[in-house]
Write an enzyme that holds these catalytic residues in place. Structure first.
Site, PDB file in Angstrom:
ATOM      1  N   ASP A 225       0.885  -1.168   0.000  1.00 56.56           N
ATOM      2  CA  ASP A 225       0.000   0.000   0.000  1.00 56.56           C
ATOM      3  C   ASP A 225       0.926   1.221   0.000  1.00 56.56           C
ATOM      4  O   ASP A 225       1.529   1.538   1.026  1.00 56.56           O
ATOM      5  CB  ASP A 225      -0.884  -0.045   1.253  1.00 56.56           C
ATOM      6  CG  ASP A 225      -1.632   1.263   1.497  1.00 56.56           C
ATOM      7  OD1 ASP A 225      -1.694   2.101   0.576  1.00 56.56           O
ATOM      8  OD2 ASP A 225      -2.163   1.432   2.618  1.00 56.56           O
TER       9      ASP A 225
ATOM     10  N   ASP B 271     -12.896   5.409   2.107  1.00 48.90           N
ATOM     11  CA  ASP B 271     -11.427   5.467   2.227  1.00 48.90           C
ATOM     12  C   ASP B 271     -10.944   6.915   2.149  1.00 48.90           C
ATOM     13  O   ASP B 271     -10.892   7.505   1.078  1.00 48.90           O
ATOM     14  CB  ASP B 271     -10.836   4.621   1.081  1.00 48.90           C
ATOM     15  CG  ASP B 271      -9.309   4.591   1.095  1.00 48.90           C
ATOM     16  OD1 ASP B 271      -8.704   5.287   1.931  1.00 48.90           O
ATOM     17  OD2 ASP B 271      -8.731   3.866   0.270  1.00 48.90           O
TER      18      ASP B 271
ATOM     19  N   LYS C 146       2.582  11.322  -3.806  1.00 48.96           N
ATOM     20  CA  LYS C 146       1.468  10.622  -4.454  1.00 48.96           C
ATOM     21  C   LYS C 146       0.454  11.609  -5.040  1.00 48.96           C
ATOM     22  O   LYS C 146      -0.268  11.283  -5.968  1.00 48.96           O
ATOM     23  CB  LYS C 146       0.806   9.723  -3.398  1.00 48.96           C
ATOM     24  CG  LYS C 146      -0.218   8.760  -3.954  1.00 48.96           C
ATOM     25  CD  LYS C 146      -0.627   7.790  -2.867  1.00 48.96           C
ATOM     26  CE  LYS C 146      -1.796   6.927  -3.279  1.00 48.96           C
ATOM     27  NZ  LYS C 146      -2.157   5.993  -2.209  1.00 48.96           N
TER      28      LYS C 146
ATOM     29  N   GLU D 149      -7.292   0.506  -3.886  1.00 42.80           N
ATOM     30  CA  GLU D 149      -7.162   0.442  -2.424  1.00 42.80           C
ATOM     31  C   GLU D 149      -8.464   0.015  -1.728  1.00 42.80           C
ATOM     32  O   GLU D 149      -8.448  -0.907  -0.917  1.00 42.80           O
ATOM     33  CB  GLU D 149      -6.680   1.795  -1.888  1.00 42.80           C
ATOM     34  CG  GLU D 149      -5.211   2.010  -2.210  1.00 42.80           C
ATOM     35  CD  GLU D 149      -4.761   3.449  -2.116  1.00 42.80           C
ATOM     36  OE1 GLU D 149      -5.518   4.296  -1.602  1.00 42.80           O
ATOM     37  OE2 GLU D 149      -3.638   3.732  -2.565  1.00 42.80           O
TER      38      GLU D 149
END
Ligand code: AMP
Length: 527
Positions: free
Chosen positions: A8, A193, A70, A171
């Site tokens: 992850d 999430d 990211k 994810e």
């Protein structure tokens, strides 16, 4: 097949896991911790630090410490998201030759995949030290809402650090898989999430080992960092009013404020109020000033309520696309550290009319799901586990006058493919140009350009005679592939591809050699 790890790669923290006897187990980093800061720092002495040590450098070495990369991966420099992030970041950004964003380190630039490769490389080292053997294969997760460029750039990062990516999975889907498989739950699962930099909502159905994603929605630019920034802005505004000094111009002070803001935010998930103490935030020969403020949970909630509220339309859209209403959802699971905030939990509980499941660890579930996916691929996880994910974006081509023809719709189960016949419009036309885009906008200019595919070497013939079948495909990684065949001869039609962004294969290979070459080693907290 050697060991496969599940990674992850988070905005703020990353986690790596593997499958042991059919169960996912988190691999501790070299400091013995389950998660690692996604931070890379370059010291004045030419050393490269990754993880906790790099994070510790953030205050003293703000311009050469790269975090939240990211949010930049797979992005154009001129994109609204990068332009918004630019003034907030202590490190510099620049436009690369192909328009992508590049990170400035002294007189050189680095691409976001290069930095992410250093974080991934560290996790690979942790796994290798844990197993005592080399690890070369991984399943890697990305936010469900990542587009083709962001997915490809993440995959490139893994390749650069010497990892072969067996699958890229979303994810929230990974989290749903980890939860559903562990609890042997059947029914409709909503995965909310909210991580450091992105928000995704995914609705999936678990039925005796079959995980079918029904819809996914989200915002690639909403996450914990935005919550930190609200506290930071509050501190800066207040300090300016009191002292007339603008801290937003002071990189060192900003980094200290950012860290203090994040710490305060975390504490407020468990306490009613917290104190922010920053002695000598300004200090020179003439003056020294300090910050000492108390922030209460209600005040913090008031300053961030709109951020939490911004997630709601995405949940509504995902449910509508899955043709469901909130009351039909059987299990709600929370993923991403920001969901620890009571306001977030409360909002989710109110929306679905049920409390979210508390058993899962929002920091580790995604990596565990990635490990399960690796087990599905290599046959370790049997029990009929089948994962059917969907594409978060539609795929289409540009037509005349900025028109857009959709070819693959959003939320189609992947892998998916569509074949479309093309021909020429002029006599003896040798090339046909296809501009492939991702998105649902009705005009081409409203969507994200992926690449221009040019069918070349078409045999001379009257207009309309050549018949070329073009296959548009979204593979199991959510990546777009285009191929073409001459209908008449059955031969593959040659295509020239001009991607709109990203590193070329040669650039990825060169970076891979650079990162594995002499002098490339990074120092981590254990030396
Ligand atoms: P992730 O991308 O899942 O690692 O999420 C990291 C984000 O969660 C960061 O913005 C953290 O500041 C945030 N976070 C971690 N712990 C907490 C907490 N206790 N309360 C609020 N936010 C948190």
């Amino acid at each position: 097949m050697g060991r496969v790890i599940g990674i992850d790669l988070g905005t703020t923290y990353s986690c790596v896991s593997y499958l042991e006897g059919g169960k996912p187990v988190v691999i501790p980093n070299l400091e013995g911790l389950p998660t690692t800061p996604s931070v890379v720092s370059f010291t004045g002495a030419g050393e490269r630090l990754v993880g906790t040590l790099a994070l510790r450098q953030a205050v003293t070495n703000p311009t050469s410490t790269f975090f939240a990369v990211k949010r930049l991966i797979g992005q154009k420099f001129i994109s609204a998201q990068v332009q918004e992030a630019l003034p907030r970041l202590p490190y510099g950004l620049r436009e690369a030759a192909n328009g992508d964003v590049a990170l400035v380190l002294g007189d050189q630039t680095l691409s976001p995949p290069e930095i992410s490769a250093m974080v991934l490389g560290y996790l690979k080292t942790c796994a290798e030290s844990f197993f005592g053997e080399p690890v070369t294969q991984a399943v890697i997760t990305v936010p469900a809402h990542f587009n083709d460029a962001q997915r490809q750039a993440t995959k490139d990062a893994a390749t650069i650090c010497g990892l072969d990516v067996l699958r890229v999975i979303n994810e929230p889907t990974a989290a749903g898989l980890a939860y559903g498989l562990d609890a042997r739950k059947n029914g409709l699962i909503a995965v909310y999430d909210l991580g450091g930099g992105t928000f995704d909502i995914t609705i999936l159905e678990a039925s005796d080992g079959v995980f079918n994603v029904l819809a996914t929605n989200g915002d690639s630019y909403l996450g914990g960092e935005d919550f930190d920034h609200r506290i930071l802005e509050w501190l800066v505004t207040d300090f300016r009013a009191e002292t007339g000094i603008d801290l937003s111009k002071d990189k060192l002070a900003l980094q200290r404020l950012k860290e203090a803001a994040e710490r305060a935010k975390r504490e407020l998930s468990f306490t009613a109020e917290t104190e922010i103490n920053l002695p000598f935030i300004v200090s020179d020969q003439n003056r020294s000033s300090h910050i000492r403020k108390t922030l209460s949970r209600p005040v913090f909630e008031a300053m961030t309520a709109d951020l939490v509220e911004r997630t709601v339309p995405h949940i509504e859209k995902a449910l509508a696309e899955a043709r469901l209403t909130p009351d039909r959802i059987d299990h709600v699971i929370l993923v991403g550290g920001q969901t620890r905030m009571p306001l977030v939990k409360g909002q989710v509980a109110r929306f679905f009319g049920r409390a979210p499941e508390e058993k899962i660890d929002p920091d580790q579930t995604v990596a565990m799901g990635a490990a399960i996916q690796s087990g599905i691929l290599d046959g370790q996880v049997r029990d009929l586990v089948l994962l059917l994910d969907v594409t978060p974006f539609a795929l289409g081509i540009e037509t005349e006058s900025d028109g857009y023809e959709m070819i693959i719709e959003k939320n189609m189960t992947i892998p998916t493919r569509k074949v479309k016949a093309f021909t020429t419009v002029e006599h003896n036309q040798r090339r046909v140009r296809l501009h492939v885009l991702q998105g649902e906008g009705f005009l081409a200019s409203m969507n994200k350009s992926l690449a221009v595919f040019e069918l070349v070497g078409i045999e001379p013939a009257p207009a309309g005679v050549p018949q070329i079948d073009v296959t548009f495909e979204i593979n199991a990684d959510g990546l777009v592939q285009v191929s073409a065949k001459d209908k008449e001869t059955g031969l593959s039609q040659k295509i020239e591809v001009r991607p709109s962004s990203g590193l070329s294969t040669a650039e990825v290979e060169a970076l891979k050699r650079k990162q594995s070459g002499p002098g490339a080693a990074a120092r981590t907290a254990n030396g």
